[in-house]
Motif scaffolding. Structure first.
Motif, PDB file in Angstrom:
ATOM      1  N   ASP A 128     -54.050 -17.044  55.349  1.00  4.82           N
ATOM      2  CA  ASP A 128     -54.829 -17.646  54.261  1.00  4.82           C
ATOM      3  C   ASP A 128     -55.808 -18.675  54.790  1.00  4.82           C
ATOM      4  O   ASP A 128     -56.910 -18.826  54.268  1.00  4.82           O
ATOM      5  N   LEU A 129     -55.403 -19.366  55.842  1.00  7.45           N
ATOM      6  CA  LEU A 129     -56.243 -20.418  56.415  1.00  7.45           C
ATOM      7  C   LEU A 129     -57.582 -19.859  56.887  1.00  7.45           C
ATOM      8  O   LEU A 129     -58.615 -20.524  56.795  1.00  7.45           O
ATOM      9  N   PHE A 130     -57.555 -18.621  57.371  1.00  8.66           N
ATOM     10  CA  PHE A 130     -58.775 -18.009  57.883  1.00  8.66           C
ATOM     11  C   PHE A 130     -59.265 -16.877  56.984  1.00  8.66           C
ATOM     12  O   PHE A 130     -59.838 -15.900  57.432  1.00  8.66           O
ATOM     13  N   ALA A 131     -58.978 -17.046  55.666  1.00  9.28           N
ATOM     14  CA  ALA A 131     -59.599 -16.246  54.610  1.00  9.28           C
ATOM     15  C   ALA A 131     -59.308 -14.750  54.699  1.00  9.28           C
ATOM     16  O   ALA A 131     -60.174 -13.924  54.411  1.00  9.28           O
ATOM     17  N   ALA A 132     -58.082 -14.385  55.075  1.00  8.26           N
ATOM     18  CA  ALA A 132     -57.697 -12.980  55.029  1.00  8.26           C
ATOM     19  C   ALA A 132     -57.544 -12.544  53.577  1.00  8.26           C
ATOM     20  O   ALA A 132     -57.301 -13.364  52.686  1.00  8.26           O
ATOM     21  N   SER A 133     -57.683 -11.247  53.317  1.00  2.86           N
ATOM     22  CA  SER A 133     -57.502 -10.748  51.960  1.00  2.86           C
ATOM     23  C   SER A 133     -56.050 -10.909  51.539  1.00  2.86           C
ATOM     24  O   SER A 133     -55.155 -11.116  52.375  1.00  2.86           O
TER      25      SER A 133
END
Length: 205
Positions: free
Chosen positions: A41-46
Motif C-alpha cells: 500500500d505504501l507504494f500504491a499497489a492495486s
C-alpha cells in the motif's frame, strides 16, 4: 472490493492488536500479512496486488518460523517490527515516497524489535503486536472510509500527522491493556503466578 479488502485489513489488525500475544502462530500470520499489505500500500499497489502480497508475506513468515522455530520470538519481533516501521514511515513521510528511506526505517525498526523480543521475550512482543496491529487497523479504516478517514492511511504534514500518531498510540495502548488482561500467563505476570501457586497449595492440601 476496496471496502471489503479494508475490512479484511482491519480484522487482521484487531486480531494482532488485541490477541497477538495469545498465540505465536496468530502473531506470525497477522504480522506477516500486515507487513506485506502495508508495504504494498505504501507504494500504491492495486487492492488485489496488495492482498496477494499480504497473503504471500504471511505464508512466507509462517514457513520461516517453522524452519527456525528456536528463534521464533526473534522472527515474530522482526516481522512485527517491520510492520511498525512501515506504519511509522507512512505516518512521517507524508506523501514523500523515498524507497531507500523506507527500507532504512523498516529494516532498522525490524532489527530493534527482533533483538529486543529475543532478549525480553513476551513483554516486547506485547508492545510489538499492539503497535503493529493498531497501525494496521488505522490503515484499514482509511481504506474503508477514504473521505473522512483517509488521513489515517496517508496523513499530510501538520494536524493530520499529529492526530494519526495520537490515535495510533492510543489504540496500541488499548491493545496492550487488553492483552495483559486476557493473557497474563503468556506474559508471566505476577498475578498469574500467584494464582498458580494457590492452586498448587490447594492440590497439595
Amino acid at each position: 472490493m476496496v471496502a471489503v479488502s479494508g475490512l479484511v485489513v482491519v480484522g487482521v489488525g484487531i486480531v494482532l492488536c488485541f490477541f497477538g500475544i495469545g498465540s505465536v502462530h496468530v502473531a506470525i500470520l497477522a504480522s506477516g500479512f500486515g507487513l506485506g499489505w502495508l508495504l504494498a500500500d505504501l507504494f500504491a499497489a492495486s487492492t488485489w496486488t496488495a492482498l496477494l502480497i499480504a497473503a504471500g508475506s504471511a505464508l512466507i513468515t509462517e514457513i520461516l518460523v517453522a524452519l527456525v522455530f528456536k528463534v521464533a520470538r526473534f522472527v515474530v519481533g522482526l516481522v512485527a517490527g517491520s510492520l511498525i516501521g512501515a506504519k511509522l514511515y507512512a505516518v512521517t513521510a507524508a506523501g514523500d515516497r523515498n524507497v531507500l528511506l523506507a527500507v532504512v526505517v523498516v529494516v532498522a525498526t525490524a532489527l530493534v524489535f527482533g533483538f529486543l523480543a529475543d532478549k525480553f521475550r513476551e513483554r516486547v512482543l506485547l508492545w510489538a503486536t499492539a503497535l503493529g496491529g493498531a497501525g494496521l487497523i488505522l490503515s484499514g479504516l482509511g481504506l474503508v472510509w477514504p473521505d473522512p478517514l483517509g488521513f489515517l492511511r496517508h496523513p499530510q504534514p501538520g494536524s493530520e500527522q499529529a492526530l494519526s500518531t495520537v490515535l495510533w498510540v492510543a489504540l496500541a495502548a488499548a491493545g496492550w491493556l487488553t492483552q495483559r488482561r486476557l493473557f497474563p500467563r503468556a506474559l508471566n505476570l505476577r498475578g498469574a503466578r500467584e494464582d498458580d501457586d494457590r492452586r498448587a497449595r490447594v492440590q497439595d492440601a
